[in-house]
Design a protein around this motif. Structure first.
Motif, PDB file in Angstrom:
ATOM      1  N   UNK A  46       1.121   3.685  -1.763  1.00 33.53           N
ATOM      2  CA  UNK A  46       2.283   4.044  -0.952  1.00 33.53           C
ATOM      3  C   UNK A  46       1.855   4.220   0.495  1.00 33.53           C
ATOM      4  N   UNK A  47       2.592   3.600   1.391  1.00 32.62           N
ATOM      5  CA  UNK A  47       2.309   3.688   2.830  1.00 32.62           C
ATOM      6  C   UNK A  47       2.427   5.138   3.284  1.00 32.62           C
ATOM      7  N   UNK A  48       1.452   5.571   4.076  1.00 29.87           N
ATOM      8  CA  UNK A  48       1.427   6.944   4.574  1.00 29.87           C
ATOM      9  C   UNK A  48       1.807   6.963   6.045  1.00 29.87           C
ATOM     10  N   UNK A 101       8.017   5.328  -0.365  1.00 32.13           N
ATOM     11  CA  UNK A 101       8.141   4.644  -1.657  1.00 32.13           C
ATOM     12  C   UNK A 101       8.528   3.176  -1.529  1.00 32.13           C
ATOM     13  N   UNK A 102       8.413   2.595  -0.342  1.00 42.43           N
ATOM     14  CA  UNK A 102       8.812   1.205  -0.147  1.00 42.43           C
ATOM     15  C   UNK A 102       7.772   0.250  -0.734  1.00 42.43           C
ATOM     16  N   UNK A 103       8.262  -0.808  -1.401  1.00 45.09           N
ATOM     17  CA  UNK A 103       7.374  -1.835  -1.963  1.00 45.09           C
ATOM     18  C   UNK A 103       7.944  -3.219  -1.660  1.00 45.09           C
ATOM     19  N   UNK A 104       7.069  -4.205  -1.646  1.00 39.69           N
ATOM     20  CA  UNK A 104       7.465  -5.607  -1.521  1.00 39.69           C
ATOM     21  C   UNK A 104       7.320  -6.271  -2.881  1.00 39.69           C
ATOM     22  N   UNK A 105       8.238  -7.148  -3.200  1.00 37.81           N
ATOM     23  CA  UNK A 105       8.123  -7.940  -4.421  1.00 37.81           C
ATOM     24  C   UNK A 105       7.833  -9.374  -4.014  1.00 37.81           C
ATOM     25  N   UNK A 123       2.299  -3.153  -1.858  1.00 42.33           N
ATOM     26  CA  UNK A 123       2.705  -2.157  -0.850  1.00 42.33           C
ATOM     27  C   UNK A 123       3.422  -2.830   0.315  1.00 42.33           C
ATOM     28  N   UNK A 124       4.435  -2.170   0.848  1.00 43.30           N
ATOM     29  CA  UNK A 124       5.182  -2.720   1.986  1.00 43.30           C
ATOM     30  C   UNK A 124       4.526  -2.217   3.270  1.00 43.30           C
TER      31      UNK A 124
END
Length: 161
Positions: A46-48, A101-105, A123-124
């Motif tokens: 998760x990006x911080x 909580x952002x993610x890339x698919x 991870x985004x």
């Protein structure tokens, strides 16, 4: 104990440097984990980001965050007494690290980590944006060092008087 005078400037610079160091650390972790695949349990990095929260992280109102004492030139300027005052408790480190909580698919059906729909969760993190943030944090850190150096030089000059 409340810090007053020239030492409050040094304390402010130290607080600024520590928050920028936390920001640099979070950014470097984001860059290092930008291409990290999910672990065995499917957890994605998760990006911080570092959120500046002032000196007191509680949700107090604006007037509770400030400690103001101003002498007025005339009692008619603000009405009432000769002094304005507020209260504050300047505690805490001034920032908090938040995990987004952002993610890339990414569609890759041949990847063994792909789901039933053929997408791999990543991870985004945009490394270009992270590098820009890193330069910004570095410059902010340098600015705090400059303020601290100027404060130290003023204190030296004051001792020479």
């Amino acid at each position: 104990m409340e810090v007053k005078g020239i030492f409050s400037s040094i304390k402010s610079s130290i607080n600024g440097m520590s928050s920028q160091m936390a920001r640099i650390g979070a950014i470097s972790q984001n860059i290092a984990n930008a291409e990290k695949l999910p672990d065995e349990d499917g957890n994605v990095y998760k990006r911080k980001v570092v959120k500046q929260s002032g000196y007191n992280s509680s949700n107090n109102s604006f007037d509770q965050q400030l400690s103001i004492k101003m002498k007025k030139t005339k009692s008619s300027h603000f009405g009432g007494g000769n002094e304005l005052s507020g209260s504050s408790s300047a505690t805490g480190k001034g920032f908090e690290i938040i995990e987004l909580d952002e993610v890339d698919k990414i569609y890759d059906p041949n990847n063994p980590l792909a789901g039933d729909d053929g997408y791999v969760v990543m991870p985004k993190i945009n490394t270009v944006e992270e590098m820009v943030d890193l330069v910004s944090a570095s410059r902010n850190y340098e600015a705090n060092i400059s303020v601290m150096t100027a404060t130290k030089n003023m204190a030296k000059k004051a001792m020479d008087i």
